[in-house]
Design an enzyme around this catalytic site. Structure first.
Site, mmCIF file in Angstrom:
data_model
loop_
_atom_site.group_PDB
_atom_site.id
_atom_site.type_symbol
_atom_site.label_atom_id
_atom_site.label_comp_id
_atom_site.label_asym_id
_atom_site.label_seq_id
_atom_site.Cartn_x
_atom_site.Cartn_y
_atom_site.Cartn_z
ATOM 1 N N LYS A 186 0.835 -1.191 0.000
ATOM 2 C CA LYS A 186 0.000 0.000 0.000
ATOM 3 C C LYS A 186 0.878 1.252 0.000
ATOM 4 C CE LYS A 186 1.122 0.829 4.302
ATOM 5 N NZ LYS A 186 2.004 1.983 4.563
ATOM 6 N N ASP A 207 1.066 7.365 3.227
ATOM 7 C CA ASP A 207 1.955 6.479 3.970
ATOM 8 C C ASP A 207 1.263 5.841 5.165
ATOM 9 O OD1 ASP A 207 4.845 5.630 3.859
ATOM 10 O OD2 ASP A 207 4.682 6.182 5.974
#
Length: 327
Positions: free
Chosen positions: A97, A178
């Site tokens: 991700k 993030d």
């Protein structure tokens, strides 16, 4: 039947090391290859983890006949490009991700996997943790009543460097992509699809978000808030509340060692939720299960939800004014 799965790792940074360590504790996993942008990088990583194939380019991994699944651990800005290359090489893909920089990129990757009938999954490892699965079971059981609110935060203090991955827009930097993806993805996992979002950010000198707070309205009417930061060390908790009680995913909530269940009278109860190895084991097990079964997506992290959440991230960035090259 041979149930061994041969893994390749694309990239040699910290997250690649974490996943490689996780594979050491994953049944039936063989770490067969690593690819770096240099032979020296591949050799060093391969020596550390005892990997036989040490490849000096990403293209070499795509063409490698001795690999079934590839874990993509490159910077955010390369995820879509790398995933497309691995799929074109006939590999199943577990992509770290955020899955891509935006929904348009993600749609191209998903379309490629579906056309080739190859396994593809976003590596949102938290969804496969025992603690998250138990939290989902508790929410669905009705023990808390109807869960109408949730709150989650993920923040740490990062040393500022405009060229570093966290702060560089060319690398998809910023708190949202993030770590903000954790409260977003896990709120959707536990409370259902996101119908609307409102966000505020503090934008840093490089144009990426240093902090973001967002409010989600879920399709069934529940509200949740998420906060992420590259400036503040936040508690790292997630709390879900209903009329009969509340459930706290204890820190760090994205891999909770325990859950705390508090009833309507305020009585707490702690549930142990241990996980295997360093936690990455669980997503690796699911990826292997899907690959061996010939499935192209996982029910715990399906393509449609990856695309929907990429759309929410796009909308948050639109609202706060964060743009990346290629948007």
């Amino acid at each position: 039947m041979n149930d061994t799965v041969r893994w390749g790792i694309l990239g040699t940074g910290r997250i690649a090391r974490d996943f490689a360590n996780g594979l050491r504790d994953t049944p039936c996993a063989v770490l067969a290859a690593v690819a770096s942008r240099s032979q020296d990088g591949a050799d060093a990583f391969g020596e550390e983890f005892g990997i036989p194939l040490r490849l000096p380019s990403y293209e070499a991994l795509a063409a490698c006949a001795d690999v079934d699944l590839v874990y993509i651990a490159t910077p955010h800005s390369l995820h879509a490009e790398n995933a497309l290359a691995m799929l074109a090489g006939g590999k199943g893909v577990l992509c770290e991700k955020p899955f891509a920089l935006n929904r348009a990129q993600a749609e191209r990757v998903v379309a490629s996997a579906r056309a080739r009938k190859l396994f593809l999954m976003e590596a949102m490892w938290s969804r496969f943790m025992p603690g998250l699965l138990e939290a989902r079971r508790i929410v669905a059981s009705g023990e808390l009543g109807t869960v109408s609110q949730a709150h989650a935060d993920f923040g740490f203090a990062a040393a500022y460097d405009p060229e570093a991955r966290l702060f560089n827009p060319r690398l998809g930097g910023g708190a949202l992509l993030d770590v903000g993806i954790y409260p977003l993805s896990l709120a959707a996992f536990l409370l259902g699809p996101v119908a609307a979002v409102q966000a505020q950010s503090e934008i840093g000198p490089t144009g990426v978000d240093l902090q973001t707070v967002f409010t989600l309205r879920h399709a069934d009417g529940a509200l949740s808030t998420g906060a992420c930061s590259l400036k503040a060390r936040t508690p790292g908790l997630m709390t879900l509340s209903g009329e009969r009680g509340r459930l706290r995913l204890d820190a760090p909530f994205h891999r909770p060692p325990t859950l705390t269940l508090t009833d309507a009278d305020g009585n707490p109860r702690t549930l142990d939720t241990p996980y295997l190895g360093n936690g990455y084991v669980h997503e690796a097990i699911e990826a292997q299960r899907c690959w061996l079964a010939g499935e192209i997506e996982s029910p715990l992290m399906p393509h449609a939800q990856t695309l929907a959440l990429m759309g929410v991230l796009d909308e948050i960035r639109r609202q706060v004014g964060v743009h990346y090259p290629g948007d």
